[in-house]
Structure formats: C-alpha cells, structure tokens
Design a protein around this motif. Structure first.
Motif, mmCIF file in Angstrom:
data_model
loop_
_atom_site.group_PDB
_atom_site.id
_atom_site.type_symbol
_atom_site.label_atom_id
_atom_site.label_comp_id
_atom_site.label_asym_id
_atom_site.label_seq_id
_atom_site.Cartn_x
_atom_site.Cartn_y
_atom_site.Cartn_z
ATOM 1 N N CYS A 77 -10.122 42.820 -14.404
ATOM 2 C CA CYS A 77 -10.324 41.378 -14.511
ATOM 3 C C CYS A 77 -9.331 40.730 -15.644
ATOM 4 N N VAL A 78 -9.210 41.326 -16.595
ATOM 5 C CA VAL A 78 -8.296 40.565 -17.671
ATOM 6 C C VAL A 78 -6.907 40.770 -17.027
ATOM 7 N N GLU A 79 -6.487 41.943 -17.025
ATOM 8 C CA GLU A 79 -4.872 41.808 -16.499
ATOM 9 C C GLU A 79 -4.862 41.472 -14.920
ATOM 10 N N LYS A 80 -5.812 41.253 -14.178
ATOM 11 C CA LYS A 80 -5.591 40.690 -12.958
ATOM 12 C C LYS A 80 -5.061 41.644 -11.960
ATOM 13 N N ILE A 81 -5.430 42.808 -12.292
ATOM 14 C CA ILE A 81 -4.855 43.812 -11.208
ATOM 15 C C ILE A 81 -5.630 43.925 -10.100
ATOM 16 N N ASP A 82 -4.592 43.463 -8.987
ATOM 17 C CA ASP A 82 -5.503 43.263 -7.763
ATOM 18 C C ASP A 82 -5.979 44.516 -6.875
ATOM 19 N N SER A 83 -4.953 45.449 -6.545
ATOM 20 C CA SER A 83 -5.453 46.560 -5.788
ATOM 21 C C SER A 83 -5.391 47.807 -6.712
ATOM 22 N N TYR B 8 -2.284 51.759 8.460
ATOM 23 C CA TYR B 8 -2.500 53.056 7.882
ATOM 24 C C TYR B 8 -1.556 53.459 6.851
ATOM 25 N N GLU B 9 -2.103 54.242 5.943
ATOM 26 C CA GLU B 9 -1.217 54.989 5.015
ATOM 27 C C GLU B 9 -1.406 56.501 5.081
ATOM 28 N N VAL B 10 -0.726 57.005 5.399
ATOM 29 C CA VAL B 10 -0.810 58.430 5.789
ATOM 30 C C VAL B 10 -0.103 59.480 4.628
ATOM 31 N N MET B 11 -0.855 60.065 3.692
ATOM 32 C CA MET B 11 -0.119 60.843 2.645
ATOM 33 C C MET B 11 -0.382 62.556 3.293
ATOM 34 N N PHE B 12 0.658 63.027 3.121
ATOM 35 C CA PHE B 12 0.504 64.566 3.253
ATOM 36 C C PHE B 12 1.313 65.366 2.547
ATOM 37 N N ILE B 13 0.997 66.389 2.050
ATOM 38 C CA ILE B 13 1.657 67.452 1.257
ATOM 39 C C ILE B 13 2.172 68.537 2.282
ATOM 40 N N VAL B 14 3.273 69.029 1.940
ATOM 41 C CA VAL B 14 4.248 69.877 2.703
ATOM 42 C C VAL B 14 4.267 70.952 1.635
ATOM 43 N N ARG B 15 4.004 72.235 2.199
ATOM 44 C CA ARG B 15 4.373 73.504 1.467
ATOM 45 C C ARG B 15 5.814 73.327 0.516
ATOM 46 N N PRO B 16 5.657 73.875 -0.633
ATOM 47 C CA PRO B 16 6.978 73.693 -1.695
ATOM 48 C C PRO B 16 8.035 74.757 -1.344
ATOM 49 N N GLU B 100 -7.306 45.613 3.427
ATOM 50 C CA GLU B 100 -7.013 45.472 2.018
ATOM 51 C C GLU B 100 -5.711 44.637 1.663
ATOM 52 N N GLN B 101 -4.936 44.727 2.629
ATOM 53 C CA GLN B 101 -3.775 43.686 2.597
ATOM 54 C C GLN B 101 -4.155 42.259 2.865
ATOM 55 N N LYS B 102 -5.185 42.046 3.676
ATOM 56 C CA LYS B 102 -5.738 40.948 4.105
ATOM 57 C C LYS B 102 -6.407 40.275 2.960
ATOM 58 N N ARG B 103 -6.798 41.161 2.213
ATOM 59 C CA ARG B 103 -7.619 40.571 1.080
ATOM 60 C C ARG B 103 -6.608 40.523 -0.145
ATOM 61 N N LEU B 104 -5.779 41.418 -0.466
ATOM 62 C CA LEU B 104 -4.801 40.794 -1.350
ATOM 63 C C LEU B 104 -4.079 39.471 -0.919
ATOM 64 N N ALA B 105 -3.476 39.466 0.091
ATOM 65 C CA ALA B 105 -2.723 38.027 0.559
ATOM 66 C C ALA B 105 -3.822 36.923 0.325
ATOM 67 N N LYS B 106 -5.129 37.162 0.632
ATOM 68 C CA LYS B 106 -5.932 36.092 0.321
ATOM 69 C C LYS B 106 -5.895 35.683 -0.966
ATOM 70 N N VAL B 107 -6.317 36.804 -1.972
ATOM 71 C CA VAL B 107 -6.331 36.637 -3.304
ATOM 72 C C VAL B 107 -4.945 35.944 -3.988
ATOM 73 N N LYS B 108 -3.918 36.306 -3.572
ATOM 74 C CA LYS B 108 -2.832 35.764 -4.101
ATOM 75 C C LYS B 108 -2.553 34.269 -3.385
ATOM 76 N N LYS B 109 -2.852 34.142 -2.144
ATOM 77 C CA LYS B 109 -2.851 32.658 -1.734
ATOM 78 C C LYS B 109 -3.627 31.574 -2.732
#
Lengths: 137, 135
Positions: A77-83, B8-16, B100-109
């Motif tokens: 809340c303080v640093e306003k970290i959103d995600s 979506y975000e898909v993260m996967f790990i490939v063997r090294p 999540e993106q929608k929510r972030l956009a709303k907060v930002k707005k």
C-alpha cells in the motif's frame, strides 16, 4: 460468548462450563486465534468484541515482549506496488521465511487483500520452482 | 460465435542439458503447437538458465521460457496437454492475465485522473498522454 470473556479475565481457572471433562476447559494459550499483538484493533478473532482494542494486546498471558509493534504498514500500500507477480522472486522472497514458509501477515504487516495476492503468487512461484516448497535440510 | 480471447502467460522450463539448437527447436515446436491449437503467440522471452529451487526430474537448473499468448480457454488446455507430453519440457505453468491487466489498467486510470486533478500545472508533462480525460 460468555465463555470467551471469562477466559480472557481469568488466567488459570477452567471455563465455567457445566461439563467437567470438556476438552476446551483449560484456558491455557491454546486458543486457536493468534494473540493480537501489533495489529490490536485490526484482528479481533473468535468474537472478542473490542477486547484488546485500546490496550497493547497479549492480555492476561503477558505474551511476547514486543506486543506493541510500532504500527506496521503494508508495504504494498505504501509503495503503491500494483501487481504482485509470481515472477519477481526478490519481492516474494521478502515474505518467505528461511525454511520457505509464507510469513503470516501479523508479522509482516501486510494488509489482507495484498496478503491474499501475495500468497497466490508465492504458491505459483513454488509450482514453477522459483521458490522452494520447503528449504533447508 | 467466436470465443472470448483471453490473455495468458505460459512459463515453462526446458531441461538444461540439451545443446542450443535443440532447445531452439523445442521452443519453436511449442510455438507451432500453440498456433495449431488456435492461440496467437504474442511474445517469447527466454529468461535464461536458472537454478531451480528444488530438483525436478533430477535436474537442478533449467532454462526458463515465458510465452505471452492470447486465445480461448479450450485452446490453452490443448497447449497444456501438449506441453505435458513434450519430453524436454520439465515443468510449466499457465496463468490467466487478462483480468489482472484490466484491473491494473483501471487502477492506473484512477491514479492518473487523481494526479491530474491535484497539481494542475506541475504534472502536465508527466501525465500520460493516451489516457482519456473522462474518469
């Protein structure tokens, strides 16, 4: 309700329940709710309306020393970290104990919605092996 | 009626322990799998080799790859099924991000509109241009 209030006042006596051998009789600090030190007004658990509201928490048992932490604020809340993303391990790692356990919010001072999101992110990170499930042999 | 496109975000790990062209091939296979399943791949990001927090299939490190994709839910289920089958991929996780993106956009707005109201002159340069003025 009455039981709980009495439990709060008397430290040693059994609960005045009629049943003699009830398992809930000893009022030792086995109460399931956490001692509301630090977040006194914020956490009345188990229906104790405003019990340790004004006073520094840890009533009766004389809980741990620092029961009145200087009002901890939610870092997000303080640093306003959103995600709170599962990908930033450094941020998540601050809320994870040494053995990999998630630190409860009464210790970190995080507010409830952020704690929920943080927990979800930590669990996602654990699933993708960015954070351990249990660390330290 | 086309299904709702979700991000979506898909993260996967490939063997090294594979040589580089092998890993390239694996990643492009995954991408083509996604496309055949009906998903548009927006971004592929290789996050590099990292130490895993625990042993996965006897490997202690792995190559992390992050895909940002868009598509319907059923297509993503198909992609996950294929990822599970692909041998070099040792772990994957898919996270839905459009809400999540929608929510972030709303907060930002909201934050932008608040900022604009208070310091009327100072923040004009710093205020974001594309954001509309209506709250």
């Amino acid at each position: 309700m009455a039981d709980e209030e009495k439990k709060e006042v008397t430290t040693t006596s059994e609960a005045p329940a009629p049943t003699p051998a009830s398992p809930a009789a000893p009022s030792a600090p086995a109460s399931p709710g956490p001692r509301p030190y630090g977040r006194g007004p914020g956490g009345p658990r188990g229906g104790r309306p405003g019990g340790p509201g004004g006073r520094p928490g840890g009533r009766g048992e004389g809980g741990p020393r620092k029961f009145f932490r200087r009002k901890k604020v939610c870092k997000f809340c303080v640093e306003k970290i959103d995600s709170i993303n599962y990908k930033d391990v450094r941020l998540l790692g601050q809320f994870v104990a040494e053995r990999g356990k998630i630190v409860p919010r009464r210790l970190t001072g995080v507010c409830t919605p952020h704690q929920r999101r943080l927990t979800a992110a930590i669990k996602q990170a654990r699933n993708i092996a960015l954070l351990p499930f249990a660390a330290r042999y | 009626m086309p299904q709702q496109q979700r991000a979506y975000e898909v993260m996967f790990i490939v063997r090294p322990d594979l040589p580089e062209e092998e890993t390239d091939r694996v990643i492009s296979t995954v991408e083509s799998n996604a496309t055949t399943a009906g998903i548009t791949v927006k971004n592929v990001e290789r996050m590099g080799k990292r130490r895993l927090a625990y042993k996965v299939r006897k490997f202690q490190d792995g190559l992390y790859v992050l895909l940002t994709v868009e598509g319907p839910g059923s297509a993503l289920a198909e992609l996950e099924r294929r990822l599970r089958v692909t041998e070099p991929v040792i772990k994957y996780i898919s996270v839905r991000i459009d809400e999540e993106q929608k929510r972030l956009a709303k907060v930002k707005k909201i934050r932008d509109s608040k900022v604009r109201q208070r310091p009327q002159t100072a923040e004009t340069a710093a205020g974001s241009e594309p954001a509309p003025a209506t709250a």
